[in-house]
Design a protein around this motif. Structure first.
Motif, PDB file in Angstrom:
ATOM      1  N   ILE A   2      29.816  39.330  35.477  1.00 54.44           N
ATOM      2  CA  ILE A   2      31.146  39.579  36.049  1.00 54.44           C
ATOM      3  C   ILE A   2      31.452  38.543  37.133  1.00 54.44           C
ATOM      4  O   ILE A   2      32.552  37.968  37.170  1.00 54.44           O
ATOM      5  CB  ILE A   2      31.239  41.013  36.611  1.00 54.44           C
ATOM      6  N   GLU A   3      30.486  38.295  38.016  1.00 58.18           N
ATOM      7  CA  GLU A   3      30.681  37.308  39.081  1.00 58.18           C
ATOM      8  C   GLU A   3      30.924  35.915  38.502  1.00 58.18           C
ATOM      9  O   GLU A   3      31.821  35.195  38.947  1.00 58.18           O
ATOM     10  CB  GLU A   3      29.473  37.277  40.003  1.00 58.18           C
TER      11      GLU A   3
ATOM     12  N   THR B 272      32.034  35.132  35.499  1.00 56.61           N
ATOM     13  CA  THR B 272      33.317  35.100  34.789  1.00 56.61           C
ATOM     14  C   THR B 272      34.479  35.030  35.772  1.00 56.61           C
ATOM     15  O   THR B 272      35.446  34.282  35.555  1.00 56.61           O
ATOM     16  CB  THR B 272      33.448  36.336  33.879  1.00 56.61           C
ATOM     17  N   ALA B 273      34.393  35.782  36.856  1.00 56.11           N
ATOM     18  CA  ALA B 273      35.453  35.736  37.874  1.00 56.11           C
ATOM     19  C   ALA B 273      35.536  34.339  38.483  1.00 56.11           C
ATOM     20  O   ALA B 273      36.637  33.806  38.692  1.00 56.11           O
ATOM     21  CB  ALA B 273      35.198  36.783  38.957  1.00 56.11           C
TER      22      ALA B 273
ATOM     23  N   LEU C 241      37.091  32.009  35.935  1.00 58.03           N
ATOM     24  CA  LEU C 241      38.528  32.280  35.845  1.00 58.03           C
ATOM     25  C   LEU C 241      39.274  31.644  37.014  1.00 58.03           C
ATOM     26  O   LEU C 241      40.345  31.044  36.839  1.00 58.03           O
ATOM     27  CB  LEU C 241      38.771  33.783  35.799  1.00 58.03           C
ATOM     28  N   GLU C 242      38.699  31.738  38.207  1.00 58.32           N
ATOM     29  CA  GLU C 242      39.319  31.123  39.394  1.00 58.32           C
ATOM     30  C   GLU C 242      39.382  29.607  39.240  1.00 58.32           C
ATOM     31  O   GLU C 242      40.407  28.990  39.531  1.00 58.32           O
ATOM     32  CB  GLU C 242      38.529  31.509  40.643  1.00 58.32           C
TER      33      GLU C 242
END
Length: 80
Positions: free
Chosen positions: A47-48, A50-51, A54-55
């Motif tokens: 999750i970290e 991927t976030a 994405l940023e």
């Protein structure tokens, strides 16, 4: 007396078997909990990552939009 000893031995064997099964169940549950914790850690990491990706992608889109705007402005100026 011999009958009592035989019964006590059978009872002890039965209790030992039950305890063995309980121990196996506890070990299995412990392994499941450990596996669950590993999966939760991997999920949190994913999750970290991927976030963060994405940023970075959003920042790249902004840079590309800015660059495209500059190119179109340059084209407009040179076309005059």
């Amino acid at each position: 007396m011999e009958l009592f000893n035989k019964y006590s031995k059978e009872q002890a064997e039965g209790e030992s078997e039950i305890l063995s099964h309980l121990k196996e169940g506890v070990e299995f549950e412990s392994q499941l909990t450990e596996h669950q914790n590993e999966l939760l850690f991997k999920l949190a990491t994913e999750i970290e990552e991927t976030a963060g990706n994405l940023e970075r992608a959003a920042q790249l889109v902004d840079k590309l939009k800015k660059h495209l705007k500059q190119l179109k402005e340059l084209q407009r100026v040179l076309s005059k």
